[in-house]
Every structure is written in structure tokens, then in C-alpha cells.
Scaffold this motif. Structure first.
Motif, PDB file in Angstrom:
ATOM      1  N   LEU A   1       8.868  28.747  -0.390  1.00  0.00           N
ATOM      2  CA  LEU A   1      10.276  29.108  -0.258  1.00  0.00           C
ATOM      3  C   LEU A   1      11.063  28.820  -1.519  1.00  0.00           C
ATOM      4  N   ARG A   2      10.554  27.841  -2.304  1.00  0.00           N
ATOM      5  CA  ARG A   2      11.226  27.415  -3.543  1.00  0.00           C
ATOM      6  C   ARG A   2      12.697  27.070  -3.286  1.00  0.00           C
ATOM      7  N   GLN A   3      12.891  26.331  -2.222  1.00  0.00           N
ATOM      8  CA  GLN A   3      14.230  25.891  -1.860  1.00  0.00           C
ATOM      9  C   GLN A   3      14.370  24.400  -2.139  1.00  0.00           C
ATOM     10  N   PRO A   4      15.594  23.939  -2.456  1.00  0.00           N
ATOM     11  CA  PRO A   4      15.812  22.492  -2.562  1.00  0.00           C
ATOM     12  C   PRO A   4      15.415  21.825  -1.251  1.00  0.00           C
ATOM     13  N   THR A   5      14.539  20.859  -1.324  1.00  0.00           N
ATOM     14  CA  THR A   5      13.999  20.251  -0.114  1.00  0.00           C
ATOM     15  C   THR A   5      14.204  18.748  -0.119  1.00  0.00           C
ATOM     16  N   GLU A   6      14.477  18.224   1.043  1.00  0.00           N
ATOM     17  CA  GLU A   6      14.617  16.787   1.169  1.00  0.00           C
ATOM     18  C   GLU A   6      13.249  16.129   1.003  1.00  0.00           C
ATOM     19  N   ASP A   7      13.224  15.026   0.287  1.00  0.00           N
ATOM     20  CA  ASP A   7      11.975  14.299   0.132  1.00  0.00           C
ATOM     21  C   ASP A   7      11.526  13.722   1.465  1.00  0.00           C
ATOM     22  N   LEU A   8      10.220  13.486   1.570  1.00  0.00           N
ATOM     23  CA  LEU A   8       9.706  12.807   2.749  1.00  0.00           C
ATOM     24  C   LEU A   8      10.245  11.386   2.779  1.00  0.00           C
ATOM     25  N   PRO A   9      10.379  10.785   3.965  1.00  0.00           N
ATOM     26  CA  PRO A   9      10.934   9.429   4.057  1.00  0.00           C
ATOM     27  C   PRO A   9      10.153   8.442   3.192  1.00  0.00           C
ATOM     28  N   THR A  10      10.878   7.650   2.439  1.00  0.00           N
ATOM     29  CA  THR A  10      10.245   6.675   1.552  1.00  0.00           C
ATOM     30  C   THR A  10      10.206   5.300   2.205  1.00  0.00           C
ATOM     31  N   ALA A  11       9.282   4.470   1.707  1.00  0.00           N
ATOM     32  CA  ALA A  11       9.214   3.086   2.172  1.00  0.00           C
ATOM     33  C   ALA A  11      10.168   2.209   1.377  1.00  0.00           C
ATOM     34  N   PHE A  12      10.280   2.471   0.085  1.00  0.00           N
ATOM     35  CA  PHE A  12      11.180   1.716  -0.783  1.00  0.00           C
ATOM     36  C   PHE A  12      11.845   2.689  -1.753  1.00  0.00           C
ATOM     37  N   ASP A  62       0.848  -1.183   0.000  1.00  0.00           N
ATOM     38  CA  ASP A  62       0.000   0.000   0.000  1.00  0.00           C
ATOM     39  C   ASP A  62       0.889   1.240   0.000  1.00  0.00           C
ATOM     40  N   THR A  63       0.530   2.213  -0.808  1.00  0.00           N
ATOM     41  CA  THR A  63       1.350   3.414  -0.921  1.00  0.00           C
ATOM     42  C   THR A  63       0.484   4.632  -1.152  1.00  0.00           C
ATOM     43  N   ALA A  64       1.030   5.803  -0.800  1.00  0.00           N
ATOM     44  CA  ALA A  64       0.346   7.069  -1.079  1.00  0.00           C
ATOM     45  C   ALA A  64       0.806   7.679  -2.392  1.00  0.00           C
ATOM     46  N   ALA A  65       2.040   7.389  -2.796  1.00  0.00           N
ATOM     47  CA  ALA A  65       2.577   8.014  -4.005  1.00  0.00           C
ATOM     48  C   ALA A  65       3.834   7.291  -4.443  1.00  0.00           C
ATOM     49  N   TRP A 120       6.490   5.900  -1.556  1.00  0.00           N
ATOM     50  CA  TRP A 120       6.252   6.431  -0.216  1.00  0.00           C
ATOM     51  C   TRP A 120       5.293   5.534   0.558  1.00  0.00           C
ATOM     52  N   PRO A 121       5.375   5.549   1.885  1.00  0.00           N
ATOM     53  CA  PRO A 121       4.466   4.722   2.685  1.00  0.00           C
ATOM     54  C   PRO A 121       3.035   5.232   2.591  1.00  0.00           C
ATOM     55  N   ALA A 122       2.087   4.395   3.025  1.00  0.00           N
ATOM     56  CA  ALA A 122       0.683   4.778   2.963  1.00  0.00           C
ATOM     57  C   ALA A 122       0.337   5.815   4.029  1.00  0.00           C
ATOM     58  N   ASN A 123       1.044   5.801   5.150  1.00  0.00           N
ATOM     59  CA  ASN A 123       0.736   6.695   6.272  1.00  0.00           C
ATOM     60  C   ASN A 123       1.677   7.893   6.303  1.00  0.00           C
ATOM     61  N   VAL A 124       1.577   8.773   5.298  1.00  0.00           N
ATOM     62  CA  VAL A 124       2.395   9.985   5.242  1.00  0.00           C
ATOM     63  C   VAL A 124       1.940  10.941   6.349  1.00  0.00           C
ATOM     64  N   ASN A 125       2.895  11.475   7.105  1.00  0.00           N
ATOM     65  CA  ASN A 125       2.586  12.395   8.190  1.00  0.00           C
ATOM     66  C   ASN A 125       2.054  13.722   7.642  1.00  0.00           C
ATOM     67  N   LYS A 126       0.947  14.212   8.210  1.00  0.00           N
ATOM     68  CA  LYS A 126       0.320  15.441   7.714  1.00  0.00           C
ATOM     69  C   LYS A 126       1.232  16.651   7.852  1.00  0.00           C
ATOM     70  N   ASN A 127       1.845  16.815   9.030  1.00  0.00           N
ATOM     71  CA  ASN A 127       2.700  17.983   9.246  1.00  0.00           C
ATOM     72  C   ASN A 127       3.890  17.986   8.294  1.00  0.00           C
ATOM     73  N   SER A 128       4.472  16.806   8.086  1.00  0.00           N
ATOM     74  CA  SER A 128       5.603  16.712   7.164  1.00  0.00           C
ATOM     75  C   SER A 128       5.162  17.024   5.734  1.00  0.00           C
ATOM     76  N   PHE A 129       3.953  16.579   5.385  1.00  0.00           N
ATOM     77  CA  PHE A 129       3.423  16.821   4.045  1.00  0.00           C
ATOM     78  C   PHE A 129       3.192  18.315   3.812  1.00  0.00           C
ATOM     79  N   ILE A 130       2.597  19.001   4.800  1.00  0.00           N
ATOM     80  CA  ILE A 130       2.362  20.442   4.675  1.00  0.00           C
ATOM     81  C   ILE A 130       3.689  21.197   4.616  1.00  0.00           C
ATOM     82  N   GLY A 131       4.651  20.795   5.447  1.00  0.00           N
ATOM     83  CA  GLY A 131       5.962  21.435   5.433  1.00  0.00           C
ATOM     84  C   GLY A 131       6.674  21.254   4.112  1.00  0.00           C
TER      85      GLY A 131
END
Length: 392
Positions: A334-345, A291-294, A315-326
């Protein structure tokens, strides 16, 4: 008889302070506008002078001075007046270099794919003036031709004019002004220096559907769906990206989970068996389905990978809301290079079979272009095309 002097300048400015303030603002803004116009003129003149040197060198070798190129311009790109931008910043440089240029404008979505089928393979180069979507259409049209092996040797020039210019951002200075970036792109075509470009092929199980090709990335799921809603929040100005990501966490189910499976060729898994996090360690789980979100699939250029490999992130199915909004705040505000959210695979390889659920309609974003999502075989075509690049 003495002449009485009138009130002084300071007194007049103070008496009419509203008009004085408005006049000062207009004067300063006009000054900055004039300075920017003059700087842009100097930039264009500098590049035209450099292009003229190349023209004189070509004229000294009569057998090498016949350079014919065709420019495919997308007049519908969301960036001012593309015709005017091209005629003012790009065309003079190409003409000063002695290049015979023919400009063809696309008239509807998908027109570039059709035009590529009629292009003369005797050209010295192809120039795509548009965004990521225009490049994707052109590449797909080229590689669908029956003579794609020979037409692929014609180098491609990129003139960034679209709303999204990911490929151009990898080639030209991102911190430069718009005028300088356009001039850089034009002069890279004049200089003629090229480098190979990896292409990603996406072929569905339906043999009647032709393959689609990408030079950037494929997106599917949560991030892609959210990015497509940005225009709905136009009224929030520069915060529309943040607003879209925030609204996505409020409206509807969170997150919208989907079940997918990925098949990795056995030979590919065996070759990377000794690498930490390699395909072989997760191949069994992905074959059974997760199961995945993206998910996202990148070419080597899009992922800044020096190896000729595709990168697939799930990405995992349970993406954190605060991390997603950030993430949305950093990416769009900000249009800054940003680290991706933690991936599952996270997989690397040259070939994957992606299997998607058939019971619901979803969409791919392939270099910014929408395609109906379905199970596809993803294959890397290393060094398939050539592109003009800036002089090193």
C-alpha cells in the motif's frame, strides 16, 4: 456512371476488431506518453527560467558570483539511467544559475567516503546525486576528515536518485512527479537556503575502527533482515514485500530472539526522571539485558522529532505474526504511512551504549548500507552539517 461507395468506417472497425483494439490501445498510450513528456518539458523550462533570474541577480554583484560546486553522482543506483536523469533535469538548472559544476562519478562501493577526503573545502557546496546509502557514505567521509569542523560548514545538496530516498522525502514534496522532485532539489541548491542537520555517530569499542555516521536511522534484527530479502521475491511483482514478510513467518524460528543491553548515562536518566516513559524508568532493565526481535535508532529528522534527541525503539521478542504480516503489507504494497508495531521500550536521549551478543554474526542497516553489527556507542551530534532546503 455512379461511383459505388465502399464499406463504412464502423463496418471496417467491426470487421477487424482485434487490430482496431490494438491500434486504439497504442494510440491512447502514445497520447498519454506524449502528454507526460510535454508536461515534463514545461516543468524543466519553468525551473530554468527561475534559475536564470538568480543568475542575473548574482551578475549584478560581481564579488558574489563565483559559486563552485562539486556533484558526486552514483551511477549504480537502482533507478533507470542516473546520468541521463541528472543531465536532463538537474544540470541545466544549475548551469542557468551560473554555478560552476564539476561532476565526479563513484566507481565502487565506499568510493564516496574516499572522495570526500580529497574534497576542496573552498567549495560553495557539495551535491550528492544518489540514494540514502550515497548520502551516508558522503557524510561519513566528511566527518572522518581531520578538518571536519571546517568542512562541515560547506552545505550539502541532495538530489534523490536512489531506490530509497528517506532524507529527500522529508525535504521535498513526496506527491510530486519524479521530474518535479529532481527540479525541486536542483532549485533548492540554486536558491541557497540552508538548515542545520543533526548527525548520529556510531563508534565501536574497537578503537582501530573509525566511526560511522548516519543522518537517518539504524536498523537491526527482524525488520532489517526481512527487508533485505525483498529482491528474492521479485517474481511476485508489487507483492514482493508482502511475500517476504509472509515467508519470514513460515521459514525458520519465529521470531529470532536476541539478547541485548543498553546503557543510559546517569545524567541523562536524571534529567528525564519526571517524564512518563523516560529513560530512567527502564534504564535498570535495559542495563541487565532484555530479549528482543528488533531495534531501531532514529535521528530527529527521521523520527519527525522537533527536539535534538535520538529515538531508540526496542520491540518485544514475541512479535505477533499477523501484525507483522500486516505491517509488511501496509509498508511495501500500500506504501502508506503505517503505525509501528507495539514496542517494549522507547527511549529518547543524546547518547546510548548498545551492547550486542558476540556469539553470532548479525548486520546493521545504517541509512540502507550494510555494516557488521557490534556493540557501539551512539551519540547525537546536533546541527553538525548544513543542507540545502526548498524555499519556505
Amino acid at each position: 456512371m455512379a461511383i459505388l461507395s465502399g464499406p463504412g468506417l464502423l463496418y471496417t472497425l467491426r470487421l477487424h476488431w482485434k487490430k482496431s483494439t490494438a491500434g486504439a490501445i497504442v494510440f491512447v498510450a502514445g497520447g498519454y506518453y506524449g502528454i507526460d513528456r510535454f508536461r515534463a518539458h514545461l516543468i524543466r523550462r519553468s525551473y530554468c527560467q527561475r534559475a536564470k533570474v538568480y543568475s542575473e541577480e548574482l551578475l549584478s554583484h560581481p564579488t558574489d558570483n563565483n559559486r563552485r560546486m562539486m556533484v558526486f553522482l552514483n551511477p549504480a543506483v537502482d533507478r533507470g539511467n542516473p546520468r541521463k536523469l541528472f543531465q536532463k533535469n538537474v544540470a541545466p538548472i544549475l548551469h542557468m544559475a551560473g554555478i560552476d559544476v564539476t561532476v565526479v562519478e563513484s566507481e565502487y562501493e565506499g568510493h564516496l567516503r574516499t572522495l570526500m577526503g580529497y574534497m576542496d573545502k573552498g567549495l560553495s557546496g557539495i551535491v550528492i546525486a544518489g540514494g540514502d546509502g550515497s548520502i551516508q557514505e558522503a557524510v561519513t567521509g566528511l566527518l572522518r576528515r581531520t578538518d571536519e569542523s571546517s568542512i562541515a560548514s560547506v552545505p550539502i545538496g541532495i538530489v534523490p536518485m536512489g531506490k530509497s530516498n528517506s532524507l529527500a522525502g522529508k525535504l521535498f514534496r513526496s506527491e510530486a512527479s519524479d521530474v518535479r522532485r529532481l527540479c525541486d532539489a536542483a532549485f533548492s541548491i540554486v536558491a541557497g537556503q540552508t538548515q542545520p542537520l543533526d548527525v548520529m555517530s556510531l563508534k565501536s569499542e574497537n578503537k582501530s575502527q573509525p566511526a560511522v555516521f548516519s543522518v537517518g536511522l539504524l536498523q537491526w534484527g527482524l525488520f532489517r533482515d526481512t527487508d533485505r530479502t525483498l529482491d528474492k521475491f521479485w517474481w511476485t511483482g508489487r507483492f514482493r514485500g508482502f511475500s517476504a514478510y509472509l515467508w519470514r513467518t513460515i521459514k525458520g524460528p519465529w521470531p529470532h530472539q536476541r539478547h541485548i543491553s543498553v546503557t543510559v548515562p546517569e545524567t541523562q536518566a536524571q534529567q528525564s526522571a519526571d517524564q512518563p516513559g523516560a529513560a530512567s524508568t527502564v534504564a535498570a532493565d535495559l542495563r541487565q539485558g532484555v530479549d528482543t526481535a528488533a531495534l531501531q535508532v532514529c535521528t530527529p529528522l527521521a523520527s519527525d522529532d522537533k527536539l535534538d534527541q535520538i529515538t531508540m525503539k526496542i520491540w518485544p521478542a514475541n512479535v505477533n505474526k499477523n501484525s507483522f504480516i500486516g505491517y509488511g503489507w501496509r509498508k511495501h504494497v500500500l506504501r502508506q504511512p503505517t503505525e509501528d508495531l507495539p514496542t517494549a521500550f522507547e527511549l529518547t536521549g543524546t547518547e546510548f551504549q548498545l551492547n550486542l551478543p558476540e556469539d553470532e554474526v548479525s548486520w546493521f542497516s545504517i541509512d540502507g548500507e550494510m555494516y557488521e553489527a557490534q556493540s557501539v556507542k551512539i551519540t547525537l551530534l546536533p546541527k553538525k552539517l548544513k543542507i540545502f532546503v526548498p524555499e519556505r
